[in-house]
Design a protein around this motif. Structure first.
Motif, PDB file in Angstrom:
ATOM      1  N   ILE A 197      40.150  37.216  50.316  1.00 34.66           N
ATOM      2  CA  ILE A 197      38.713  36.997  50.204  1.00 34.66           C
ATOM      3  C   ILE A 197      38.410  36.364  48.848  1.00 34.66           C
ATOM      4  N   ILE A 198      37.564  35.362  48.858  1.00 32.89           N
ATOM      5  CA  ILE A 198      37.194  34.618  47.669  1.00 32.89           C
ATOM      6  C   ILE A 198      35.763  34.964  47.275  1.00 32.89           C
ATOM      7  N   ALA A 199      35.533  35.218  46.000  1.00 31.87           N
ATOM      8  CA  ALA A 199      34.169  35.373  45.487  1.00 31.87           C
ATOM      9  C   ALA A 199      33.689  34.018  44.986  1.00 31.87           C
ATOM     10  N   VAL A 200      32.473  33.641  45.365  1.00 30.70           N
ATOM     11  CA  VAL A 200      31.880  32.379  44.941  1.00 30.70           C
ATOM     12  C   VAL A 200      30.649  32.699  44.097  1.00 30.70           C
ATOM     13  N   THR A 201      30.688  32.378  42.808  1.00 28.03           N
ATOM     14  CA  THR A 201      29.558  32.705  41.936  1.00 28.03           C
ATOM     15  C   THR A 201      28.510  31.594  41.995  1.00 28.03           C
ATOM     16  N   MET A 202      27.235  31.989  41.918  1.00 22.91           N
ATOM     17  CA  MET A 202      26.125  31.060  42.092  1.00 22.91           C
ATOM     18  C   MET A 202      25.989  30.066  40.953  1.00 22.91           C
ATOM     19  N   ILE A 255      43.274  33.835  40.370  1.00 18.46           N
ATOM     20  CA  ILE A 255      42.963  32.417  40.485  1.00 18.46           C
ATOM     21  C   ILE A 255      41.470  32.207  40.277  1.00 18.46           C
ATOM     22  N   ARG A 256      41.124  31.230  39.457  1.00 16.76           N
ATOM     23  CA  ARG A 256      39.722  30.821  39.306  1.00 16.76           C
ATOM     24  C   ARG A 256      39.626  29.304  39.397  1.00 16.76           C
ATOM     25  N   THR A 257      38.817  28.844  40.330  1.00 15.03           N
ATOM     26  CA  THR A 257      38.558  27.424  40.484  1.00 15.03           C
ATOM     27  C   THR A 257      37.070  27.165  40.285  1.00 15.03           C
ATOM     28  N   SER A 258      36.724  25.901  40.070  1.00 16.11           N
ATOM     29  CA  SER A 258      35.314  25.572  39.859  1.00 16.11           C
ATOM     30  C   SER A 258      35.051  24.130  40.238  1.00 16.11           C
ATOM     31  N   ALA A 259      33.839  23.873  40.722  1.00 18.60           N
ATOM     32  CA  ALA A 259      33.397  22.493  40.881  1.00 18.60           C
ATOM     33  C   ALA A 259      33.457  21.809  39.520  1.00 18.60           C
ATOM     34  N   ASP A 260      33.966  20.587  39.500  1.00 17.19           N
ATOM     35  CA  ASP A 260      34.189  19.903  38.228  1.00 17.19           C
ATOM     36  C   ASP A 260      33.001  19.000  37.880  1.00 17.19           C
ATOM     37  N   SER A 267      36.884  23.255  45.720  1.00 19.89           N
ATOM     38  CA  SER A 267      37.251  24.355  44.832  1.00 19.89           C
ATOM     39  C   SER A 267      37.391  25.664  45.602  1.00 19.89           C
ATOM     40  N   ILE A 268      36.539  25.880  46.605  1.00 15.70           N
ATOM     41  CA  ILE A 268      36.647  27.081  47.439  1.00 15.70           C
ATOM     42  C   ILE A 268      37.931  27.011  48.275  1.00 15.70           C
ATOM     43  N   GLN A 269      38.184  25.850  48.891  1.00 18.07           N
ATOM     44  CA  GLN A 269      39.405  25.694  49.691  1.00 18.07           C
ATOM     45  C   GLN A 269      40.657  25.910  48.856  1.00 18.07           C
ATOM     46  N   LEU A 270      40.668  25.346  47.656  1.00 16.25           N
ATOM     47  CA  LEU A 270      41.845  25.482  46.793  1.00 16.25           C
ATOM     48  C   LEU A 270      42.034  26.920  46.337  1.00 16.25           C
ATOM     49  N   ALA A 271      40.935  27.618  46.039  1.00 12.87           N
ATOM     50  CA  ALA A 271      41.046  29.033  45.659  1.00 12.87           C
ATOM     51  C   ALA A 271      41.694  29.830  46.785  1.00 12.87           C
ATOM     52  N   MET A 272      41.312  29.543  48.023  1.00 13.61           N
ATOM     53  CA  MET A 272      41.894  30.237  49.171  1.00 13.61           C
ATOM     54  C   MET A 272      43.382  29.926  49.296  1.00 13.61           C
ATOM     55  N   GLN A 273      43.730  28.666  49.123  1.00 14.04           N
ATOM     56  CA  GLN A 273      45.137  28.266  49.236  1.00 14.04           C
ATOM     57  C   GLN A 273      45.990  28.930  48.151  1.00 14.04           C
ATOM     58  N   LEU A 274      45.483  28.905  46.911  1.00 15.07           N
ATOM     59  CA  LEU A 274      46.268  29.430  45.805  1.00 15.07           C
ATOM     60  C   LEU A 274      46.331  30.950  45.830  1.00 15.07           C
ATOM     61  N   ALA A 275      45.322  31.591  46.409  1.00 14.97           N
ATOM     62  CA  ALA A 275      45.330  33.065  46.489  1.00 14.97           C
ATOM     63  C   ALA A 275      46.422  33.565  47.407  1.00 14.97           C
ATOM     64  N   ALA A 313      40.442  35.793  44.494  1.00 14.54           N
ATOM     65  CA  ALA A 313      40.224  34.599  43.674  1.00 14.54           C
ATOM     66  C   ALA A 313      38.728  34.408  43.501  1.00 14.54           C
ATOM     67  N   ILE A 314      38.370  33.568  42.521  1.00 12.39           N
ATOM     68  CA  ILE A 314      36.966  33.273  42.244  1.00 12.39           C
ATOM     69  C   ILE A 314      36.786  31.757  42.206  1.00 12.39           C
ATOM     70  N   ALA A 315      35.748  31.281  42.886  1.00  8.96           N
ATOM     71  CA  ALA A 315      35.322  29.888  42.772  1.00  8.96           C
ATOM     72  C   ALA A 315      33.929  29.894  42.163  1.00  8.96           C
ATOM     73  N   THR A 316      33.730  29.161  41.091  1.00  9.31           N
ATOM     74  CA  THR A 316      32.472  29.238  40.350  1.00  9.31           C
ATOM     75  C   THR A 316      31.660  27.954  40.490  1.00  9.31           C
ATOM     76  N   ALA A 317      30.374  28.113  40.779  1.00  8.73           N
ATOM     77  CA  ALA A 317      29.438  26.993  40.707  1.00  8.73           C
ATOM     78  C   ALA A 317      29.038  26.794  39.250  1.00  8.73           C
ATOM     79  N   PRO A 318      28.544  25.617  38.884  1.00 11.62           N
ATOM     80  CA  PRO A 318      28.309  25.317  37.461  1.00 11.62           C
ATOM     81  C   PRO A 318      27.196  26.139  36.830  1.00 11.62           C
ATOM     82  N   LEU A 319      27.418  26.494  35.565  1.00 10.48           N
ATOM     83  CA  LEU A 319      26.370  27.132  34.775  1.00 10.48           C
ATOM     84  C   LEU A 319      25.879  26.167  33.707  1.00 10.48           C
TER      85      LEU A 319
END
Length: 326
Positions: free
Chosen positions: A4-9, A292-297, A318-326, A117-123
């Protein structure tokens, strides 16, 4: 059990909520095992604008309650105190604090093993700082939250991958603080990271600091004093590493397949070629963390926030890659 991947807003006043919904509401990621950590009310406001595909929002008490099915977005709610007062495209203290709380909550879930894993949206860094969270960006914040000493920013596309010796510091400070130990550490992280994602014998190129990698001391001695000895030390440990390489050619060489990753010395040296060649599909990964932590670039794009114009490809990848790497 599926990963399961967490996606931060990210900053809720930016494009984060929009590109998260676009990524998870339809297509390959619809029904994927991803849980959004963010303000449910803000996501409802975005859906009501009609600028994204429609989806059913399910607010969870815990990750264990998630139900993954097409058209459903699962949310761990981190609410704004007054969500209706949030203004799109404006730096706001409350938005910066929410972005911080989302990363903190997701990190807690990852360290507890509830997500893998975590996928982060931009802050937005200005909003983050205005809220009293004085971090240069996600990378340094996650390192602090996980008590990680050695970490590095990786920019990742299919054809070009870059890891940075330094990121969010002034160029003058970079030159004053550059040292052999850090260069060796980042070369080692590059090797470990690529092996973790499937490269058996990673080919690592190390960029020089100066034009033409110093031209044997003609344009500076950082390559002779610091970078070159670090490369030789890591070669002696059995790593497949080349350098110092002229920075104006090494990124193209990697893109064309001569190397698997480039060790860039500072932020713009690595970011400019990566964003030129992979702006919409590039992913930011933090190497060295315990998960694993990925993010939109890309950034928060306040100028087009909540208009429907934001492209979601980098977030989805970034979400797909987090899932793959996890």
């Amino acid at each position: 059990m599926s990963k399961i991947i967490a996606v931060t807003m990210g900053d809720p006043a930016g494009i984060g909520p929009e590109i998260i919904i676009k990524s998870l509401a339809e297509g390959e990621l619809s029904g994927a095992p991803a849980v959004v950590v963010g303000c449910a009310s803000t996501l409802r406001r975005i859906l009501a604008l009609g600028i994204t595909p429609q989806a059913e929002l399910r607010v969870l008490d815990s990750v264990a309650d998630a139900h993954f099915a097409p058209g459903i977005i699962n949310i761990i709610d981190e609410p704004l105190a007054n969500p209706e007062s949030l203004k799109a495209g404006v730096v706001q203290v409350e938005a910066g604090d929410l972005a911080y709380r989302c990363v903190k909550r997701a990190t807690e879930l990852a360290l507890a093993g509830e997500v893998q894993a975590i996928a982060t949206a931009p802050l937005n860094k200005e909003a983050l700082h205005s809220a009293g969270h004085l971090y240069p960006g996600h990378t340094e914040l996650l390192a602090k939250l996980t008590d990680t000493k050695d970490y590095g920013m990786v920019l990742f596309t299919d054809r070009l991958k870059v890891i940075h010796v330094t990121t969010h510091i002034a160029l003058r400070k970079f030159l004053d603080t550059l040292n052999r130990e850090r260069v060796e550490t980042v070369i080692g992280m590059a090797d470990t990271f690529l092996k973790r994602v499937g490269f058996e014998n990673p080919r690592i190129a190390v960029a020089g600091v100066n034009p033409h990698a110093g031209e044997n001391g003609l344009f500076g001695d950082e390559e002779i004093v610091t970078v070159g000895p670090a490369v030789e030390a890591m070669k002696a440990k059995g790593l497949n590493v080349t350098g110092p390489c002229p920075p104006d050619t090494v990124f193209l060489q990697c893109y064309e397949g001569q190397f698997d990753i480039v060790v860039a010395m500072y932020h713009d040296q690595g970011h400019i070629p990566l964003k030129l060649l992979g702006f919409y599909d590039g992913v930011n990964i933090t190497a060295g963390l315990p998960f694993i932590r990925t993010s939109a670039d890309h950034g928060t794009a306040f100028d087009i926030a909540w208009t429907g114009k934001a492209k979601s490809e980098s977030m989805a990848i970034s979400i797909q890659l987090a899932m793959q790497l996890a």
